[in-house]
Design an enzyme around this catalytic site. Structure first.
Site, mmCIF file in Angstrom:
data_model
loop_
_atom_site.group_PDB
_atom_site.id
_atom_site.type_symbol
_atom_site.label_atom_id
_atom_site.label_comp_id
_atom_site.label_asym_id
_atom_site.label_seq_id
_atom_site.Cartn_x
_atom_site.Cartn_y
_atom_site.Cartn_z
ATOM 1 N N ASN A 181 0.838 -1.201 0.000
ATOM 2 C CA ASN A 181 0.000 0.000 0.000
ATOM 3 C C ASN A 181 0.865 1.239 0.000
ATOM 4 O O ASN A 181 1.970 1.240 0.551
ATOM 5 C CB ASN A 181 -0.877 0.052 1.260
ATOM 6 C CG ASN A 181 -1.919 -1.042 1.306
ATOM 7 O OD1 ASN A 181 -2.451 -1.460 0.283
ATOM 8 N ND2 ASN A 181 -2.198 -1.522 2.505
ATOM 9 N N GLY A 206 2.418 -6.653 3.767
ATOM 10 C CA GLY A 206 3.366 -7.535 3.101
ATOM 11 C C GLY A 206 4.677 -6.838 2.797
ATOM 12 O O GLY A 206 5.764 -7.341 3.111
ATOM 13 N N ASN A 264 5.796 -4.139 4.190
ATOM 14 C CA ASN A 264 6.444 -3.783 5.450
ATOM 15 C C ASN A 264 7.276 -4.937 5.994
ATOM 16 O O ASN A 264 8.421 -4.753 6.422
ATOM 17 C CB ASN A 264 5.401 -3.380 6.493
ATOM 18 C CG ASN A 264 4.785 -2.021 6.228
ATOM 19 O OD1 ASN A 264 5.224 -1.276 5.353
ATOM 20 N ND2 ASN A 264 3.750 -1.696 6.978
ATOM 21 N N ASN A 286 -2.042 -9.573 17.519
ATOM 22 C CA ASN A 286 -1.940 -8.739 18.712
ATOM 23 C C ASN A 286 -3.066 -9.099 19.685
ATOM 24 O O ASN A 286 -3.914 -9.947 19.383
ATOM 25 C CB ASN A 286 -1.931 -7.244 18.358
ATOM 26 C CG ASN A 286 -3.230 -6.763 17.723
ATOM 27 O OD1 ASN A 286 -4.323 -7.262 18.008
ATOM 28 N ND2 ASN A 286 -3.125 -5.772 16.838
ATOM 29 N N PHE A 301 1.559 -7.693 22.992
ATOM 30 C CA PHE A 301 0.860 -6.824 23.936
ATOM 31 C C PHE A 301 1.511 -5.449 24.014
ATOM 32 O O PHE A 301 1.520 -4.819 25.066
ATOM 33 C CB PHE A 301 0.834 -7.473 25.323
ATOM 34 C CG PHE A 301 0.056 -8.755 25.382
ATOM 35 C CD1 PHE A 301 -1.305 -8.755 25.610
ATOM 36 C CD2 PHE A 301 0.697 -9.972 25.175
ATOM 37 C CE1 PHE A 301 -2.023 -9.937 25.647
ATOM 38 C CE2 PHE A 301 -0.005 -11.160 25.217
ATOM 39 C CZ PHE A 301 -1.374 -11.144 25.443
ATOM 40 N N GLY A 333 5.097 -6.626 26.023
ATOM 41 C CA GLY A 333 5.817 -7.761 25.464
ATOM 42 C C GLY A 333 4.937 -8.694 24.668
ATOM 43 O O GLY A 333 4.027 -8.258 23.961
ATOM 44 N N ASP A 367 4.073 -5.337 12.028
ATOM 45 C CA ASP A 367 4.695 -5.936 10.847
ATOM 46 C C ASP A 367 6.183 -6.178 11.091
ATOM 47 O O ASP A 367 6.734 -7.213 10.690
ATOM 48 C CB ASP A 367 4.507 -5.028 9.633
ATOM 49 C CG ASP A 367 3.049 -4.746 9.334
ATOM 50 O OD1 ASP A 367 2.215 -5.639 9.574
ATOM 51 O OD2 ASP A 367 2.741 -3.634 8.877
ATOM 52 N N GLN A 418 10.512 5.945 15.773
ATOM 53 C CA GLN A 418 10.630 6.764 14.567
ATOM 54 C C GLN A 418 9.267 6.843 13.888
ATOM 55 O O GLN A 418 8.477 5.903 13.977
ATOM 56 C CB GLN A 418 11.649 6.154 13.600
ATOM 57 C CG GLN A 418 13.032 5.962 14.181
ATOM 58 C CD GLN A 418 13.737 7.266 14.455
ATOM 59 O OE1 GLN A 418 13.506 8.263 13.764
ATOM 60 N NE2 GLN A 418 14.611 7.275 15.454
ATOM 61 N N GLY A 454 6.363 6.757 10.906
ATOM 62 C CA GLY A 454 6.145 5.974 9.698
ATOM 63 C C GLY A 454 6.312 4.489 9.939
ATOM 64 O O GLY A 454 6.694 4.046 11.019
#
EC number: 2.7.1.15
Length: 312
Positions: free
Chosen positions: A14, A44, A46, A187, A225, A229, A256, A289, A291
Site C-alpha cells: 500500500n 506484506g 512492510n 496482537n 501486547f 511484550g 509488521d 521513529q 512511519g
C-alpha cells in the site's frame, strides 16, 4: 533441500498517506492535521523491508497497480534488496492505499483500500511455487484474499517450508491454513476477536492468550501486547517475553516489524521464544521513529539497542 531464500512474504503493498493529529477525530468531527506524509507501506511490503534490513534474503509475492504509487512501492522494495520478481503490475486495479492518522500519543487509526491487493490470486502462488520451495520460511499476511492465503499454505506444505501466519486483519480461515501456521501471530485485540468468534473464553492473563489460540489447531502461537511484550505458546510450553522500554512516537507498522523479525529468526534456526525476544527488540526500535518502513532499523541499530548480548 538447499534453501536459497530466508523469507518469502505473501501479502499486500500500500501507499501510506499519514496525517499527524493531536487526537483522532470523533464520528462526524473534523480535526486539523499537523503534518501529512506519503510513504511506502502495506503489511506484506512492510514485513519484506523489515526483514531485509535485518539481513534476511527476502522476496515478496504481491500486486501493485500500473501507476505512480506502484512505481514508488517497487522502488522502495528494490532499494532494500527485496526480490520483486513475483510482485506483479496489475493494469486493472489501482495500487492499494492506506489512510492513517497518528495521534500525539503515537497510537494510530488506519483505513485501507485493498485495490490491486485484492487481485492477488492462487495462480500467482502457483507461479511462485519454485520461489516458495527455495525458502526457509514463508510469511502470509491477511490483507489478501483468503483463497490466496489457502493456496500459500498448500504450497508451503508441499515444499516443506515453515509457514508464519499473521492473521491481521482477522478473517475466518479454512482449517488447512490454521493447521499449517507455525506460528500464528496476532496482537491482543486480534487474539480476543479470534477466540470470541470461535466460542472460546478470553483468558485474563497475557501468557494464557497464546495457549488459548492453540485450540484453533495452529502449531504454535504468538500474541503481542505492545509495551507489555508478548506471549509465546507451543504444544509443550508457554512463555512470556518481556517488552522493551521505548518512547513511542508512532506505532504504525510495529506489528509488521515484529512478525518479520520472528520469521527471519526462525529462518536462522532460532527457537520461537528467542525469535519473539528479537522481535520485541526490533518492534521497540521501530516505534521510536515516524512511519512504517521509514522506521525499520538495520541490524547494527538493533544490536546497539540490546546493550548486551543478542537475545537467546
Amino acid at each position: 533441500m538447499s534453501r536459497e531464500v530466508d523469507l518469502v512474504v505473501v501479502g499486500s503493498l500500500n501507499i501510506d498517506l499519514t496525517a499527524g493529529v493531536q487526537r483522532h477525530p470523533l464520528p462526524g468531527e473534523t480535526v486539523q492535521a499537523t503534518a501529512l506524509t506519503t510513504s511506502a507501506g502495506g503489511k506484506g511490503a512492510n514485513q519484506a523491508v523489515a526483514a531485509a534490513r535485518l539481513g534476511a534474503r527476502t522476496a515478496l509475492v504481491g500486486r501493485v497497480g500500473a501507476d505512480a504509487h506502484g512505481d514508488t512501492l517497487l522502488a522502495a522494495l528494490r532499494a532494500d534488496g527485496v526480490d520483486t520478481a513475483h510482485t506483479r503490475r496489475d493494469r486493472s486495479a489501482a495500487t492499494g492505499t492506506a489512510l492513517i492518522s497518528v495521534a500525539a500519543t503515537g497510537e494510530n487509526s488506519i483505513i485501507v483500500s485493498a485495490a490491486a491487493n485484492a487481485q492477488l490470486c492462487p495462480a500467482d502462488i502457483t507461479a511462485a511455487q519454485p520461489l516458495i520451495a527455495s525458502a526457509r520460511v514463508v510469511s502470509v499476511v491477511l490483507e489478501i484474499p483468503v483463497a490466496t492465503a489457502a493456496a500459500t499454505a498448500r504450497a508451503a506444505r508441499a515444499a516443506g517450508t515453515r509457514l508464519v501466519l499473521n492473521l491481521s486483519p482477522v478473517v475466518d480461515l479454512p482449517a488447512e491454513v490454521l493447521s499449517a501456521a507455525d506460528p500464528l501471530i496476532v496482537n491482543e485485540h486480534e487474539a480476543r476477536e479470534i477466540l470470541q468468534r470461535n466460542g472460546f473464553p478470553v483468558p485474563d492473563e497475557d501468557i494464557a492468550h497464546a495457549s488459548a489460540l492453540l485450540q484453533l489447531g495452529v502449531r504454535s502461537a504468538v500474541v503481542t501486547f505492545g509495551p507489555r511484550g508478548a506471549a509465546v505458546a507451543e504444544p509443550d510450553r508457554a512463555e512470556h517475553v518481556p517488552g522493551v522500554p521505548a518512547d513511542a512516537v508512532d506505532t504504525t507498522g510495529a506489528g509488521d516489524a515484529f512478525a518479520a523479525t520472528v520469521a527471519w529468526r526462525l529462518s536462522q534456526g532460532d527457537p520461537l521464544p528467542t525469535a519473539a525476544r528479537w522481535a520485541t527488540l526490533v518492534g521497540a526500535c521501530s516505534v521510536q521513529q515516524p512511519g512504517a518502513q521509514p522506521s525499520y532499523p538495520k541490524l547494527d541499530r538493533v544490536l546497539s539497542t540490546a546493550e548486551a548480548a543478542p537475545p537467546r
